[in-house]
Design a protein around this motif. Structure first.
Motif, PDB file in Angstrom:
ATOM      1  N   GLY A  87      33.328  39.793  46.409  1.00  0.00           N
ATOM      2  CA  GLY A  87      34.554  38.909  46.109  1.00  0.00           C
ATOM      3  C   GLY A  87      34.368  38.363  44.621  1.00  0.00           C
ATOM      4  N   ASN A  88      33.298  39.015  44.092  1.00  0.00           N
ATOM      5  CA  ASN A  88      33.626  38.496  42.595  1.00  0.00           C
ATOM      6  C   ASN A  88      34.509  39.504  41.752  1.00  0.00           C
ATOM      7  OD1 ASN A  88      30.795  37.093  42.333  1.00  0.00           O
ATOM      8  ND2 ASN A  88      29.864  39.158  43.099  1.00  0.00           N
ATOM      9  N   LEU A  89      35.350  38.832  40.965  1.00  0.00           N
ATOM     10  CA  LEU A  89      36.278  39.330  39.875  1.00  0.00           C
ATOM     11  C   LEU A  89      35.887  39.788  38.854  1.00  0.00           C
ATOM     12  CD1 LEU A  89      39.598  40.123  39.491  1.00  0.00           C
ATOM     13  CD2 LEU A  89      39.689  37.639  39.076  1.00  0.00           C
ATOM     14  N   TYR A  90      36.113  40.781  38.238  1.00  0.00           N
ATOM     15  CA  TYR A  90      35.649  41.192  37.097  1.00  0.00           C
ATOM     16  C   TYR A  90      36.928  41.521  36.156  1.00  0.00           C
ATOM     17  CZ  TYR A  90      31.260  42.017  39.284  1.00  0.00           C
ATOM     18  OH  TYR A  90      30.109  41.586  40.268  1.00  0.00           O
ATOM     19  N   LEU A  91      37.124  40.870  34.895  1.00  0.00           N
ATOM     20  CA  LEU A  91      37.879  41.246  33.796  1.00  0.00           C
ATOM     21  C   LEU A  91      37.315  41.697  32.517  1.00  0.00           C
ATOM     22  CD1 LEU A  91      40.900  40.847  33.188  1.00  0.00           C
ATOM     23  CD2 LEU A  91      40.455  38.503  32.458  1.00  0.00           C
ATOM     24  N   ALA A  92      37.832  42.795  32.323  1.00  0.00           N
ATOM     25  CA  ALA A  92      37.384  43.427  30.957  1.00  0.00           C
ATOM     26  C   ALA A  92      38.582  43.549  30.175  1.00  0.00           C
ATOM     27  CB  ALA A  92      36.866  44.854  31.078  1.00  0.00           C
TER      28      ALA A  92
END
Length: 591
Positions: free
Chosen positions: A108-113
């Motif tokens: 459930g970790n959200l990564y935003l690059a």
């Protein structure tokens, strides 16, 4: 149903297998942003641990990124800041230039690059609450950011000459360079080399393709990124994907400028976060000669996946200012189903160089990108107009594939009395592992015209797609104002739109398959062994009767099967058939 000789199946499969009919419900288009100015180059993600949780982001015409989140599966949307903008210098995130891409991992970790503003860096931020806020205690280099990767400075780097403009640029001021000297970061998650963990990878273009990876072992428990790897993959406008065993595949378009033609290449790290590095140069057969791509293409360990007539700056009527690229996109089946381990590549092709008849193509690989199938055309129109900016995703709950894209098929004249200048959004789904696609579905409720965006960024470089449990969302820049809530008005700067497409997969109806086995003289061959190999590799067999007839019952339709005949006296060609209904004429003739 036609039968196909096995040796020619890769060449003709895309041609003879017609689109399947499928029921799909397209929900009304939703204007996510409702902002003044420009929003484009969008991303959307669904949390696999809680599919009601979604996140979306895009470029804006000022510093920062548009951001929105949903807690009810995309029915309603909220914003992490009152002005709907994050990473604008007013919060704890590094100020953003552009190019957001978002993905959730299995925890459930959200990564935003994204790319920072000045200096230009590739950044990966993350959130443990679906994008409502960004930050954690596991940080490096900058608070609330997992990693910041500075671009190199070199006279050899050729800046991306595309520009992101706002209204001031049209008052005579010079535009600011977008994505210089690098471009288009992508982020991906998947299984890890380390049991029970998730791996996280980011790639970006900077004098070649750079890659960095890290590990996650729980919600908010994320290891800092490791050393940046400079791969031997040359190019831009690519993607990165993690496979079911933690392997990593990266793709890029070789030529980053010009109208084309060019190549799309891939490079593999077979064990991902394990000790082995990216694969060494491989040898393949090209024009009957064994060729090292290290020498042939100067790409080192890269593997040629496909050629395309769409170059890095290919101008088409619908994107006349910014141009398009092939926009190669990967998606790996990690569903655990029949096609677990198959990786798909979607890209844009032009039938004849510079005729503007661009199509969305699909290839797939069952050996980690070492070889690829023949191309399959995804868009099912019969026009010579443009389709562009494909995005592909595998529904990891079912193994089904969705592809969505901009499409000018219906623009014979449009609102500007010119053909092929206005784009709608279409999507297509495959239920048989990319062998064929169901009939395309119109997703957008009206068309957009980038020439009236008042922004030379046009549609940008890409859009976003998320697919989970037979529901997919595409997200795109739209200035039709079909919802009546674009603050800029109709046919002006675009807002960010999305729509939910709900798929009802074909039922697993059964069929019968039968035919006759013949001797060289044309008589029926009795007591021959006929073998049917199912998609999962299971083989079942039956014997012909005294007149050479055979039959299989309870064959699941919608799947592809391999049939062959064993006989002590004769040899027979293998046949590959996609079974969609009862088939009574699958005959075999002795050679």
């Amino acid at each position: 149903m036609r039968k196909i000789n096995f040796i020619f199946v890769a060449m003709f499969l895309a041609v003879i297998l017609l689109p399947l009919s499928v029921r799909a419900t397209v929900s009304p288009n939703v204007n996510l942003s409702k902002l003044t100015g420009y929003q484009g180059e969008a991303t959307i993600a669904i949390d696999p641990t809680n599919p009601n949780r979604m996140f979306a982001s895009s470029n804006v015409s000022t510093t920062g990124l548009f951001a929105a989140y949903s807690t009810d599966g995309g029915t309603t949307w909220q914003y992490p800041s009152p002005d709907k903008i994050i990473a604008d210098g007013a919060d704890s995130l590094p100020a953003a230039c552009c190019d957001p891409i978002a993905v959730f991992d299995k925890f459930g970790n959200l990564y935003l690059a994204y790319l920072t503003n000045s200096p230009v860096n590739a950044v990966v931020a993350f959130s443990t609450n679906g994008g409502q806020s960004f930050g954690s205690t596991t940080l490096t280099q900058k608070e609330q950011v997992l990693g910041m990767f500075p671009y190199e400075t070199s006279d050899e780097i050729v800046p991306d000459k595309r520009y992101l403009k706002d209204e001031k640029d049209f008052e005579g001021e010079s535009p600011g360079a977008l994505n210089a000297p690098g471009d288009q970061p992508t982020v991906a998650t998947g299984p890890s080399f380390f049991a029970g963990e998730a791996s996280v990878y980011v790639s970006w273009a900077n004098s070649g393709i750079k890659v960095a990876g890290t590990r996650a072992s729980g919600l908010g428990v994320i290891t800092p990124f490791g050393t940046v790897q400079t791969t031997l993959l040359v190019g831009n406008y690519g993607d990165i994907e993690v496979g079911p065993n933690g392997q990593v595949l990266v793709t890029a378009q070789a030529a980053t400028g010009g109208q084309g033609p060019t190549n799309i290449n891939v490079i593999l790290d077979a064990d991902g976060l394990g000790p082995a590095a990216f694969a060494q140069p491989v040898f393949v057969t090209t024009n009957k000669k064994e060729t090292s791509f290290f020498k042939f293409e100067n790409f080192g360990s890269s593997i040629l996946a496909t050629s395309t007539n769409v170059g890095g700056f290919d101008f088409i009527p619908a994107q006349a200012n910014r141009s398009i690229d092939a926009e190669a996109d990967l998606s790996w089946d990690k569903s655990g189903g029949l096609r677990n381990g198959r990786v798909y590549l979607a890209y844009t092709e032009e039938t004849v160089n510079e005729n503007n008849d661009t199509n969305i193509m699909l290839r797939y690989s069952d050996n980690n990108g070492a070889t690829w199938t023949a191309p399959l055309k995804v868009n099912d129109d019969t026009t010579t107009r443009s389709q562009f900016f494909p995005k592909i995703e595998v529904d990891q709950t079912t193994g089904h594939i969705a592809v969505a894209f901009y499409d000018c098929r219906n623009d014979a004249s449009g609102t500007d009395a010119a053909a092929n200048t206005e784009a709608e959004v279409f999507g297509a789904v495959s239920f048989n592992g990319g062998v064929s696609f169901a009939a395309n579905e119109l997703i957008s409720q009206s068309s957009s015209r980038s020439a009236s965006f008042a922004n030379a960024n046009d549609y940008g470089d890409y859009n976003g797609l998320a697919f989970h449990n037979n529901k997919y969302f595409y997200i795109w820049a739209d200035n039709s104002n079909i919802t009546g809530d674009n603050a800029n008005g109709t046919r002006s700067s675009p807002d960010l739109y999305t729509a939910k497409v709900t798929i009802l997969a074909p039922t697993a109806a059964s069929a019968t398959v039968g035919g006759r086995v013949y001797t060289p003289s044309g008589r029926g061959l009795g007591n021959a062994n006929v073998i049917m190999t199912k998609p999962d590799g299971e083989a079942v067999q039956t014997r012909t009767n005294q007149f050479g007839y055979y039959r299989f019952t309870e064959v699941q339709s919608g799947e592809t099967y391999i049939f062959n005949v064993q006989s002590k006296r004769y040899q027979f060609e293998t046949q590959v058939v996609n079974v969609s209904e009862n088939l009574d004429g699958l005959n075999f003739f002795a050679r």
